[in-house]
Design a protein around this motif. Structure first.
Motif, PDB file in Angstrom:
ATOM      1  N   GLY A 167       0.792  -1.220   0.000  1.00 39.05           N
ATOM      2  CA  GLY A 167       0.000   0.000   0.000  1.00 39.05           C
ATOM      3  C   GLY A 167       0.821   1.265   0.000  1.00 39.05           C
ATOM      4  O   GLY A 167       0.391   2.297  -0.508  1.00 39.05           O
ATOM      5  N   GLY A 168       2.034   1.209   0.548  1.00 38.32           N
ATOM      6  CA  GLY A 168       2.883   2.402   0.594  1.00 38.32           C
ATOM      7  C   GLY A 168       3.331   2.831  -0.787  1.00 38.32           C
ATOM      8  O   GLY A 168       3.353   4.027  -1.095  1.00 38.32           O
ATOM      9  N   VAL A 184       2.669   6.517  -5.416  1.00 36.79           N
ATOM     10  CA  VAL A 184       2.383   6.762  -6.838  1.00 36.79           C
ATOM     11  C   VAL A 184       1.248   7.765  -6.982  1.00 36.79           C
ATOM     12  O   VAL A 184       1.339   8.727  -7.757  1.00 36.79           O
ATOM     13  CB  VAL A 184       2.047   5.437  -7.562  1.00 36.79           C
ATOM     14  N   ILE A 185       0.184   7.562  -6.233  1.00 38.37           N
ATOM     15  CA  ILE A 185      -0.969   8.474  -6.322  1.00 38.37           C
ATOM     16  C   ILE A 185      -0.589   9.868  -5.852  1.00 38.37           C
ATOM     17  O   ILE A 185      -0.910  10.874  -6.494  1.00 38.37           O
ATOM     18  CB  ILE A 185      -2.161   7.907  -5.527  1.00 38.37           C
ATOM     19  N   GLY A 186       0.131   9.945  -4.717  1.00 38.66           N
ATOM     20  CA  GLY A 186       0.536  11.257  -4.199  1.00 38.66           C
ATOM     21  C   GLY A 186       1.467  11.996  -5.149  1.00 38.66           C
ATOM     22  O   GLY A 186       1.301  13.197  -5.388  1.00 38.66           O
ATOM     23  N   LEU A 203       8.200   4.154  -9.441  1.00 37.78           N
ATOM     24  CA  LEU A 203       7.425   3.553  -8.351  1.00 37.78           C
ATOM     25  C   LEU A 203       6.334   2.626  -8.877  1.00 37.78           C
ATOM     26  O   LEU A 203       6.066   1.577  -8.282  1.00 37.78           O
ATOM     27  CB  LEU A 203       6.827   4.638  -7.461  1.00 37.78           C
ATOM     28  N   ALA A 204       5.704   2.997  -9.990  1.00 34.87           N
ATOM     29  CA  ALA A 204       4.692   2.117 -10.582  1.00 34.87           C
ATOM     30  C   ALA A 204       5.339   0.820 -11.056  1.00 34.87           C
ATOM     31  O   ALA A 204       4.776  -0.267 -10.879  1.00 34.87           O
ATOM     32  CB  ALA A 204       3.989   2.823 -11.734  1.00 34.87           C
ATOM     33  N   VAL A 251       4.362  -2.962  -9.721  1.00 40.68           N
ATOM     34  CA  VAL A 251       4.002  -4.065 -10.616  1.00 40.68           C
ATOM     35  C   VAL A 251       4.939  -5.248 -10.387  1.00 40.68           C
ATOM     36  O   VAL A 251       4.507  -6.410 -10.365  1.00 40.68           O
ATOM     37  CB  VAL A 251       4.023  -3.603 -12.085  1.00 40.68           C
ATOM     38  N   ARG A 252       6.206  -4.960 -10.187  1.00 34.71           N
ATOM     39  CA  ARG A 252       7.184  -6.017  -9.926  1.00 34.71           C
ATOM     40  C   ARG A 252       6.849  -6.764  -8.634  1.00 34.71           C
ATOM     41  O   ARG A 252       6.930  -7.985  -8.557  1.00 34.71           O
ATOM     42  CB  ARG A 252       8.565  -5.383  -9.844  1.00 34.71           C
ATOM     43  N   ARG A 253       6.453  -6.021  -7.618  1.00 35.79           N
ATOM     44  CA  ARG A 253       6.085  -6.641  -6.347  1.00 35.79           C
ATOM     45  C   ARG A 253       4.812  -7.485  -6.491  1.00 35.79           C
ATOM     46  O   ARG A 253       4.710  -8.564  -5.906  1.00 35.79           O
ATOM     47  CB  ARG A 253       5.887  -5.561  -5.287  1.00 35.79           C
TER      48      ARG A 253
END
Length: 147
Positions: free
Chosen positions: A28-29, A34-36, A84-85, A89-91
């Motif tokens: 979630g972090g 990414v959104i912020g 970060l995106a 996706v990798r995670r």
């Protein structure tokens, strides 16, 4: 005298050492970052339009340079959003790979027997005594999440 009811789960050190499943990870972090950052980058996009209304001295070349300079923060922020995106996706892919491997890992885990007296794990086929850490590595390797 007061009575209280407490609920919870207690996990022993042995159970924790022999857990066949990979430790859960929170993602979630990264998503919040990414959104912020996308919101911050959108605020930086206003700067070039704000500057373009006031023509600088020096003609069209300096105007283009000014817009480029004021666009640089937005480009940097969106670059960070892209990185970060990609990490997010990798995670997610790693998590899905782990989930696909859990049945195979659990099958190996179910074949092991823990000896409280020896403090190790053995298989019923008469193999050597393994440390809990080595047994957990075998289980992780069977599940494909030892990487």
């Amino acid at each position: 005298m007061a009575n209280a009811q407490v609920s919870g789960v207690s996990v022993s050190a042995v159970a924790r050492a022999l857990d066949p499943f990979p430790p859960p990870r929170r993602g979630g972090g990264l998503l919040a970052a990414v959104i912020g950052l996308a919101l911050v980058g959108s605020c930086f996009l206003v700067l070039p339009f704000w500057v373009s209304g006031d023509p600088p001295p020096g003609g069209a070349g300096s105007k283009v340079l000014g817009i480029a300079v004021f666009s640089l923060p937005a480009v940097c922020v969106y670059g960070a959003v892209g990185v970060l995106a990609w990490l997010y996706v990798r995670r997610l892919r790693a998590y899905r790979r782990q989930q696909r491997g859990v049945p195979a890992a659990q099958q190996v885990w179910e074949q092991g027997w823990f000896c409280h007296r020896c403090g190790g794990v053995y298989f019923a086929d008469g193999g050597r005594l393994l440390t809990p850490e080595h047994f957990r590595q075998l289980v992780a390797r069977a599940g494909g999440y030892d990487r």
